[in-house]
Write a protein that holds these residues in place. Structure first.
Motif, PDB file in Angstrom:
ATOM      1  N   VAL A  78       6.027  20.144 -17.584  1.00  0.00           N
ATOM      2  CA  VAL A  78       6.588  21.269 -18.334  1.00  0.00           C
ATOM      3  C   VAL A  78       7.207  22.277 -17.371  1.00  0.00           C
ATOM      4  O   VAL A  78       8.318  22.775 -17.592  1.00  0.00           O
ATOM      5  CB  VAL A  78       5.513  21.938 -19.212  1.00  0.00           C
ATOM      6  N   THR A  81      10.506  20.891 -15.893  1.00  0.00           N
ATOM      7  CA  THR A  81      11.572  20.906 -16.893  1.00  0.00           C
ATOM      8  C   THR A  81      12.012  22.328 -17.206  1.00  0.00           C
ATOM      9  O   THR A  81      13.214  22.597 -17.371  1.00  0.00           O
ATOM     10  CB  THR A  81      11.100  20.192 -18.166  1.00  0.00           C
ATOM     11  N   LYS A  82      11.075  23.246 -17.251  1.00  0.00           N
ATOM     12  CA  LYS A  82      11.414  24.650 -17.501  1.00  0.00           C
ATOM     13  C   LYS A  82      12.321  25.189 -16.399  1.00  0.00           C
ATOM     14  O   LYS A  82      13.295  25.903 -16.674  1.00  0.00           O
ATOM     15  CB  LYS A  82      10.137  25.480 -17.595  1.00  0.00           C
ATOM     16  N   ARG A  83      12.050  24.824 -15.151  1.00  0.00           N
ATOM     17  CA  ARG A  83      12.900  25.277 -14.045  1.00  0.00           C
ATOM     18  C   ARG A  83      14.320  24.734 -14.196  1.00  0.00           C
ATOM     19  O   ARG A  83      15.296  25.450 -13.943  1.00  0.00           O
ATOM     20  CB  ARG A  83      12.318  24.839 -12.700  1.00  0.00           C
ATOM     21  N   GLU A  86      16.066  26.626 -17.053  1.00  0.00           N
ATOM     22  CA  GLU A  86      16.386  28.008 -16.672  1.00  0.00           C
ATOM     23  C   GLU A  86      17.478  28.086 -15.611  1.00  0.00           C
ATOM     24  O   GLU A  86      18.128  29.124 -15.470  1.00  0.00           O
ATOM     25  CB  GLU A  86      15.117  28.714 -16.191  1.00  0.00           C
ATOM     26  N   ALA A 107       8.394  23.337 -22.534  1.00  0.00           N
ATOM     27  CA  ALA A 107       9.321  23.905 -21.543  1.00  0.00           C
ATOM     28  C   ALA A 107      10.366  24.820 -22.161  1.00  0.00           C
ATOM     29  O   ALA A 107      10.825  25.768 -21.520  1.00  0.00           O
ATOM     30  CB  ALA A 107      10.010  22.776 -20.775  1.00  0.00           C
ATOM     31  N   ALA A 108      10.770  24.560 -23.396  1.00  0.00           N
ATOM     32  CA  ALA A 108      11.815  25.357 -24.038  1.00  0.00           C
ATOM     33  C   ALA A 108      11.266  26.541 -24.828  1.00  0.00           C
ATOM     34  O   ALA A 108      12.036  27.382 -25.289  1.00  0.00           O
ATOM     35  CB  ALA A 108      12.646  24.476 -24.965  1.00  0.00           C
ATOM     36  N   ASN A 111      12.641  30.352 -24.733  1.00  0.00           N
ATOM     37  CA  ASN A 111      13.905  30.410 -23.986  1.00  0.00           C
ATOM     38  C   ASN A 111      15.068  30.541 -24.962  1.00  0.00           C
ATOM     39  O   ASN A 111      15.403  29.591 -25.681  1.00  0.00           O
ATOM     40  CB  ASN A 111      14.083  29.163 -23.128  1.00  0.00           C
TER      41      ASN A 111
END
Length: 260
Positions: A78, A81-83, A86, A107-108, A111
């Motif tokens: 997570v 994927t978040k990095r 972003e 991860a989303a 956002n």
């Protein structure tokens, strides 16, 4: 909402006619604001599994990036994927296959740049809900073919891989997929995400009707629970390999949908 994807990639809802490559490139040049497609692989695979989808999306003018997750823990995947999400400029469409659905769910979350989520035969857990929470009610044949090593990492028995995971993929390609499996830590399926992005972000879901890795009825349960725009396809667990045009078309529908 249920939509149908035909054998040539046509949908019964809102699908524009196919464009020649040159026309698609011209359109892309005049419309640079297309969202970036972030592709998130599932268990037993890596980002190269999207190799049939990426050229189609790129041809149609979409920036694409395939995340490479370690599969050593849900939390780490997570975070990775978040990095990636972003780091993108402008809107993003996050696409997750199988275990990757749980990853994009976490991860989303929160956002505002993520305009859509696309789940491909994927897990779509609630916050705090284990990935495998509903597999008892909706069992599949895959569990009996899983093999664990001394460190707790899991793969699929190669002799059963094609039958259970990629039945409609050619024998040679399925053999490569089986041999090149990326093991996943078994404990990941008992893990959960802290937020569920599908509660606030418009979602699309593709049910694989011949899936033997995740029960298709579990996929329908997830799609209904999240209120996703749903399509069904006659496919094994990996429609992005066996039916890439149809899968790309669904991703592009999500990418081109008006913002809500």
């Amino acid at each position: 909402m249920l939509i149908a994807i035909g054998p040539a990639g046509a949908s019964t809802v809102g699908t524009p006619p196919s464009k020649p490559v040159a026309a698609a490139e011209t359109l892309a040049a005049s419309n640079p604001a297309k969202p970036t497609i972030v592709l998130v692989h599932g268990a037993f695979a890596d980002g190269t599994g999207w190799q049939h989808i990426i050229p189609i999306l790129q041809r149609d003018g979409y920036p694409v990036i395939a995340v490479q997750n370690a599969l050593t823990s849900l939390a780490e995947d997570v975070a990775t994927t978040k990095r990636v999400i972003e780091a993108q400029k402008g809107p993003v469409v996050a696409v997750g296959h199988s275990y990757g659905g749980a990853v994009i769910t976490g991860a989303a979350a929160g956002n505002s740049n993520v305009k859509a989520l696309v789940y491909i035969a994927a897990f779509a857990p609630e916050a705090g809900e284990a990935i495998g929470a509903h597999t008892g009610k909706y069992p599949s044949a895959l569990g009996h073919a899983l093999r664990s090593d001394a460190a707790g990492f899991v793969t699929i028995d190669q002799a059963q891989f094609r039958d259970l995971f990629a039945k409609d993929v050619g024998a040679a390609e399925a053999s490569v997929m089986a041999a090149a499996q990326k093991p996943i830590i078994g404990s990941a399926f008992a893990s959960s995400v802290t937020g569920a992005a599908w509660k606030t972000i418009p979602s699309w879901y593709l049910v694989a009707k011949q899936d033997r890795a995740i029960n298709p009825d579990l996929e329908r349960f997830y799609a209904k629970r999240m209120g996703a725009i749903t399509a069904e396809i006659k496919s094994s667990h990996v429609p992005f390999v066996s039916h890439p045009k149809e899968v790309a078309r669904l991703i592009e529908q999500a990418a081109s949908a008006p913002a809500k």
